[in-house]
Design an enzyme around this catalytic site. Sequence first.
Site: not given
Length: 239
Positions: A144, A217-218, A220
């Site tokens: 985060d 990653t998805k 990304e």
Amino acid sequence: MKNDVISPEFDENGRPLRRIRSFVRRQGRLTKGQEHALENYWPVMGVEFSEAPVDFATLFGREAPVTLEIGFGMGASLVAMAKARPEQNFLGIEVHSPGVGACLASAHEEGVENLHVMCHDAVEVLHKMIPDNSLSMVQLFFPDPWHKARHNKRRIVQVPFAELVLSKLKLGGVFHMATDWEAYAEHMLEVMSSIDGYKNLSESNDYVPRPESRPVTKFEQRGHRLGHGVWDLMFERVK
């Protein structure tokens, strides 16, 4: 499976002030698949928090390099990495139980046996459970960014945290971070560069290209389509 997920807040000098969450609890509802995985696979792959240091050889049933991933989300990339490197051991920490359930389900489906997971605050796990000089790699991908200035102090990458990671890495071990928030990347670079004992593995002394070892990653992929950048940082423990 127990949860107690509190992280310290640091002052401007990096000293702990009080204990607050460094993340927002967004537990959400468990899907039936996630609930099934937690009930059936957690007893085998899950690790409960303990005040005592973990013995990795006992936990994994063998001696092998250990990679620790902090905040693995739904676990897709962690499972992919563990499957691609059966000769290594992987320990993942995630505070959101749906993500833990999803990771367990995926690992079971893929037949991954060199992975264990925890659902607890990573800072406390590092302090209490991870032996010094024991990790070959620590991974922190897309934490985060707490982009509002008043929330910057909640960012997990601060000097005390980076020094804690340093103490847990073996000599030659690597702390690998990635973020899609440029200001956070700059913050990470500033923090890491200030600590004696780390060496930046970037040839330009800032960021490194995404190594093949880190799956895209998805999240990304979506960012790339929107024109968002991603910054990888890799620092080796050299002393």
